[in-house]
Write a protein that holds these residues in place. Sequence first.
Motif, PDB file in Angstrom:
ATOM      1  N   ILE A   1     -29.636  76.905  31.639  1.00 52.51           N
ATOM      2  CA  ILE A   1     -28.207  77.120  31.377  1.00 52.51           C
ATOM      3  C   ILE A   1     -27.780  76.402  30.103  1.00 52.51           C
ATOM      4  O   ILE A   1     -26.965  76.912  29.316  1.00 52.51           O
ATOM      5  CB  ILE A   1     -27.378  76.649  32.586  1.00 52.51           C
ATOM      6  CG1 ILE A   1     -27.668  77.534  33.808  1.00 52.51           C
ATOM      7  CG2 ILE A   1     -25.884  76.689  32.272  1.00 52.51           C
ATOM      8  CD1 ILE A   1     -27.049  77.029  35.096  1.00 52.51           C
ATOM      9  N   THR A   2     -28.333  75.215  29.883  1.00 53.46           N
ATOM     10  CA  THR A   2     -28.021  74.473  28.651  1.00 53.46           C
ATOM     11  C   THR A   2     -28.427  75.268  27.418  1.00 53.46           C
ATOM     12  O   THR A   2     -27.666  75.378  26.431  1.00 53.46           O
ATOM     13  CB  THR A   2     -28.749  73.114  28.661  1.00 53.46           C
ATOM     14  OG1 THR A   2     -28.326  72.364  29.803  1.00 53.46           O
ATOM     15  CG2 THR A   2     -28.428  72.329  27.393  1.00 53.46           C
ATOM     16  N   ILE A   3     -29.622  75.855  27.457  1.00 56.76           N
ATOM     17  CA  ILE A   3     -30.096  76.670  26.334  1.00 56.76           C
ATOM     18  C   ILE A   3     -29.198  77.889  26.143  1.00 56.76           C
ATOM     19  O   ILE A   3     -28.812  78.245  25.010  1.00 56.76           O
ATOM     20  CB  ILE A   3     -31.559  77.091  26.564  1.00 56.76           C
ATOM     21  CG1 ILE A   3     -32.470  75.848  26.558  1.00 56.76           C
ATOM     22  CG2 ILE A   3     -32.010  78.098  25.503  1.00 56.76           C
ATOM     23  CD1 ILE A   3     -33.894  76.144  26.954  1.00 56.76           C
ATOM     24  N   LEU A   4     -28.858  78.546  27.279  1.00 54.09           N
ATOM     25  CA  LEU A   4     -28.006  79.735  27.207  1.00 54.09           C
ATOM     26  C   LEU A   4     -26.640  79.387  26.632  1.00 54.09           C
ATOM     27  O   LEU A   4     -26.111  80.109  25.765  1.00 54.09           O
ATOM     28  CB  LEU A   4     -27.855  80.354  28.595  1.00 54.09           C
ATOM     29  CG  LEU A   4     -26.994  81.624  28.694  1.00 54.09           C
ATOM     30  CD1 LEU A   4     -27.629  82.765  27.894  1.00 54.09           C
ATOM     31  CD2 LEU A   4     -26.800  82.041  30.153  1.00 54.09           C
ATOM     32  N   PHE A   5     -26.054  78.284  27.090  1.00 52.87           N
ATOM     33  CA  PHE A   5     -24.747  77.876  26.581  1.00 52.87           C
ATOM     34  C   PHE A   5     -24.831  77.446  25.113  1.00 52.87           C
ATOM     35  O   PHE A   5     -23.890  77.666  24.336  1.00 52.87           O
ATOM     36  CB  PHE A   5     -24.191  76.729  27.427  1.00 52.87           C
ATOM     37  CG  PHE A   5     -23.435  77.186  28.652  1.00 52.87           C
ATOM     38  CD1 PHE A   5     -23.836  78.326  29.342  1.00 52.87           C
ATOM     39  CD2 PHE A   5     -22.320  76.501  29.122  1.00 52.87           C
ATOM     40  CE1 PHE A   5     -23.149  78.761  30.466  1.00 52.87           C
ATOM     41  CE2 PHE A   5     -21.629  76.925  30.240  1.00 52.87           C
ATOM     42  CZ  PHE A   5     -22.049  78.060  30.915  1.00 52.87           C
TER      43      PHE A   5
END
Length: 719
Positions: free
Chosen positions: A462-466
Amino acid sequence: MRFAVEEINNNRSLLPNVTLGYEIFDYCSDMLNFPAVFDFLANNGSVLVKTGLNSQYKVISVTGPFGSTPTITIAPLLMSKLIPMVTYGASSIQLSDKARFPSFLRTIPSDKHQVQLIIQILQTFKWNWVAYIGGDNDYSNDAFQFFVDRIGLTDICLAYQAIVPRQSSNIGEVLNKIATLNVSVVVIFALPEVAVPVIQMAINTKVRNKVWIASEAWSLNQQLLGITGIETIGTIIGVTLNGLWTLPGFDAFVQKTMARGETWSCSNGQQMSAVETCNQFCLQCSNESSKDITSEDPTFSFPIYSSVYAVAHALHQALECNTTSCQRAGTVYPYMVFEKLKRMRFTLQGRIIEFDASGDPPPQYDIIAPVLVCSSECKDGFRKKQRGIHKCCFDCELCPNGTFVNYTADPETCKGCGKDEWADEGSTSCTMRSIEYLHYREQISVGIMLCSSLVFFLSVAITILFARNCNTPVVKSAGGKMCFFMLSCLTVACISVFFYVGEPLMPNCMLSNPVFAVFYTACLACLAVRSFQIVFIFKMAAKLPRAYDFWVKHNGQWLVIVTSVVIQILLCGIWIGTGGPKPFNNTSAYKDRTIVICDMGNLYAFLTVIAFVGCLSVACFIFSYMGTDLPKNYNEAKSITFSLLIFFLAWISYFTAQIVYKGKYIQAINAVSVLASLYGILFGYFIPKCYIIIFTPEKNTPAHFQTCIQSYTKTISSM
């Protein structure tokens, strides 16, 4: 009997996959016992007078009753059906008559052998002037008749013979007559109900220098051993059955059964569960102690034990069983069991069990002279409790759970076991407790670690996606840079889960709940601040411009987050400093195990930490609820409520489990509560936004968000 049945039912090679059932009846009297016999003969509640051998009855065999007269009274009813009757105490000579008692067998020899042995004793010591005392029953009468017939072939003279009924008042006259005739040898062939009062009267009337010959029915009577003055009446020579005085495992079985019985409800006429008592109903079982049972006369223990095993072996053959299964599928009738019993021969506890043509076992007797002591030695697991001023007189008291008695060092004290040891009641030594904790290799541990790893990888993903969509409206509305801080906290919090698994050491305990509390607090603070900020912008900024400017200018959101985290760190520091989480060896939950867990330490400090988390969660809920009427893109009420609901349910479940459960899996429940809290934020707050970014990108545009805001503005303006 119960001991033998349960031992057989737990024996995989004898009657495999077959469970013996039984019913036990007290023999009230010769007349009142018939209803029990009719119950045995019943089929669907009815007793048919004329039935063939292939008729079915409630039982396939009857064990008992104890005495000869009771057996002779009820035996004809069973003999007519060829129901095998295997007794352990009926030794009357007439029961060997196969014409009258065709299906009768016994594990105690016929009294004719005992009488012959008594006559042999008299001849050996050249005692030819004797008296005979018996009771008013078949046991004494049959033996007396055989005694008279046999001594007629010897030089022994019967000086006097007396029949003493129960509760007789003429015992003194009998003893006076014996003294008058100058008889020095007295044969008492009677049941304890007669023999004990005779001996007591002899002590009271100061009878001296007699030789008393005791039949097997009372030669080992435990009541006589404690009678004061018994050593003054002369010498007692006893005839007893040659057998095992102690059945292996019996004392432990009795102690376990009676310990369990302490919880039974035996008062007010309420019957206990048939399952609990192995279908033996009892109204006042709790009146007896394990000591009362284990200190009983051991003479008939092995005959009872072997009679049950004899029936079991016969049924084993009738069912065509081997060591793994039984081949016969049809009905087994009582006469079939009897046919096998007649030819039965097996070894039990090193002794051969078999029956002759008369249904009698081989005669084996011992001759004993009872030790004349104030108190007999205590059995294993009992301590000596001195009675009165003499050390030779004592009671035997069972050592309770958690204690043992060392007869070599101190036979009078039940010593407590060490902290890492345990012992059942009636123990002579302690056993080391097994150590239990949540191992890494257990399936539940593997599952917890996999779930924690999933949180870690989801947070990173999720961190990468955000990060790749950091300038999009969805990420900005979720908190922007604050989201990365929250995801970082979730990542660290999920790592703390690994410290719940494995041997609880001080570092593990210190890095489990406190670490989770601090970083989960940071996440809740972010959610609370984010909810408040959106409500403030939409509903209060226009009314309170200076407050809004102060909030923005001084980074109010981060100030609140940092303050919340610092407060939680201080609370955790107080918790740890005043007795924080530490390894704890729980020795009270289980008697034979030590459960090693992380104890929460100072309960008040721990509850303060949890209370602060609870306050933040309530604040989150309040601010999210205030924004229920905001544009859909900014309305997080449902997401945050879902996350908080999971948090509350998880920790309520944990605290409930901690109250009612004390096993090693409390660590697993704690870890699951932490994981549930983390998954609640991931799936309640972040996953829906990921769904929009990946699957509905048309909603992740400034135009879409502007449209939602304009729609909200129009709605507010029209109100």
